[in-house]
Design an enzyme around this catalytic site. Structure first.
Site, PDB file in Angstrom:
ATOM      1  NE  ARG A 146      -2.856  -0.043   3.330  1.00  0.00           N
ATOM      2  CZ  ARG A 146      -2.835   1.016   4.136  1.00  0.00           C
ATOM      3  NH1 ARG A 146      -3.295   2.172   3.730  1.00  0.00           N
ATOM      4  NH2 ARG A 146      -2.380   0.898   5.358  1.00  0.00           N
ATOM      5  CE  LYS A 147       6.603   0.852   2.845  1.00  0.00           C
ATOM      6  NZ  LYS A 147       8.030   0.504   3.036  1.00  0.00           N
ATOM      7  CB  THR A 148      -0.001   3.516  -3.729  1.00  0.00           C
ATOM      8  OG1 THR A 148      -1.008   3.575  -2.712  1.00  0.00           O
ATOM      9  CG2 THR A 148       0.228   2.058  -4.115  1.00  0.00           C
TER      10      THR A 148
END
Length: 302
Positions: A146-148
């Site tokens: 989820r490192k977006t």
């Protein structure tokens, strides 16, 4: 190995995706279009050039941006195609043509280039990782995290799919992942897992981030469906994963490895006892694929 129909990936996009693109265009031109006044309304054609080697990804977004600007895109490559400008005489690869009014072409230009450059960059890195998995015949799953970028997650996760890797959980509603702060709030892995199970029901899997083998054992005993072995060294990871699989052979628990894993060292983590390897670097700090959009001279011949 089954092939992916990349063009059908557009069917995954939610109803809100076109609204998001309208917001991107509104952000870029919030009031007067001064440059549009300069170039006017003449009918023109612009060529999308690929200027660095990579995999094309983001076609639906590119199309919709120009559609909202009143332009038409004609593709010379398909979603998922790989290209290399070094193979061409001018060191730039003709990817698509865009037809429309001059001012409309320039209205969509930067938004479209930003989107396709980032999406293609993620797909290109994902492809490299998928190829490593295939080369080493590892049967597990390579996944993103989820490192977006806020507001751009849909494009980045879409790029992962084009590149042939797993998106992992797309958002907080997709799966319950319990990390250190969740566990702290309940006092133990067991208590946090039981709380998660109460609200997640049968439909949502529960994953627990574990820093030690003992924490992983507690998580599995409490009912976790997935345990993430976080920041383990490759040899420690493999040994721990094997012991957990043997001890809980009657449970269908998945073992995930994460933390400190990159394209350079992922091969060291491949093991039959490891089911999933997740990497933040699939979306975090990914180099873009360089594209440019050039309006052609009036005497340009199709």
């Amino acid at each position: 190995m089954a092939t992916t129909n990349y063009e059908n990936l557009q069917c995954l996009l939610p109803p809100s995706w076109k609204t998001s693109i309208a917001e991107w265009l509104r952000e870029d031109t919030p009031s007067f279009d001064y440059g549009g006044y300069v170039v006017g309304d003449s009918d023109e054609v612009a060529i999308l050039y690929g200027k660095s080697k990579g995999k094309l990804a983001g076609v639906p977004f590119f199309n919709e941006i120009f559609d909202q600007c009143g332009c038409r895109v004609e593709w010379l490559l398909k979603e998922g195609d790989e290209f290399d400008p070094a193979t061409t005489e001018k060191k730039r690869y003709e990817v698509a043509r865009v037809y429309g009014k001059a001012r409309s072409l320039l209205l969509g230009e930067r938004v479209a280039l930003n989107t396709i450059s980032r999406c293609s960059g993620i797909a290109t890195r994902a492809t490299k990782l998928a190829n490593l998995k295939e080369k080493h015949q590892w049967q597990g799953v390579v996944a993103g995290t989820r490192k977006t970028t806020p507001g751009f997650r849909l494009v980045e996760k879409y790029g992962m799919l084009v590149g042939g890797v797993d998106t992992h959980r797309v958002d907080l509603s997709s799966m319950i992942m319990l990390k250190d702060n969740h566990i702290w709030s309940q006092g133990s892995i067991t208590a946090a897992t039981k709380q998660a199970k109460k609200v997640g029901g049968f439909a949502l899997k529960v994953e627990v981030e574990c820093r030690t083998e003992a924490e992983a054992e507690e998580a599995i005993s409490a009912g976790a469906d997935i345990v993430m072995l976080d920041n383990f060294k490759p040899d420690d990871l493999k040994a721990t994963a094997k012991r957990l699989k043997e001890k809980f052979s009657n449970r269908s628990v998945l073992i995930e490895a994460s933390g400190g894993i990159s394209e350079d060292n992922i091969v060291d983590y491949f093991d039959d006892s490891v089911d999933v390897i997740s990497l933040g670097s699939l979306s975090h700090g990914v180099p873009i694929i360089d594209f440019s959009l050039k309006i052609q001279p009036r005497n340009y011949k199709i």
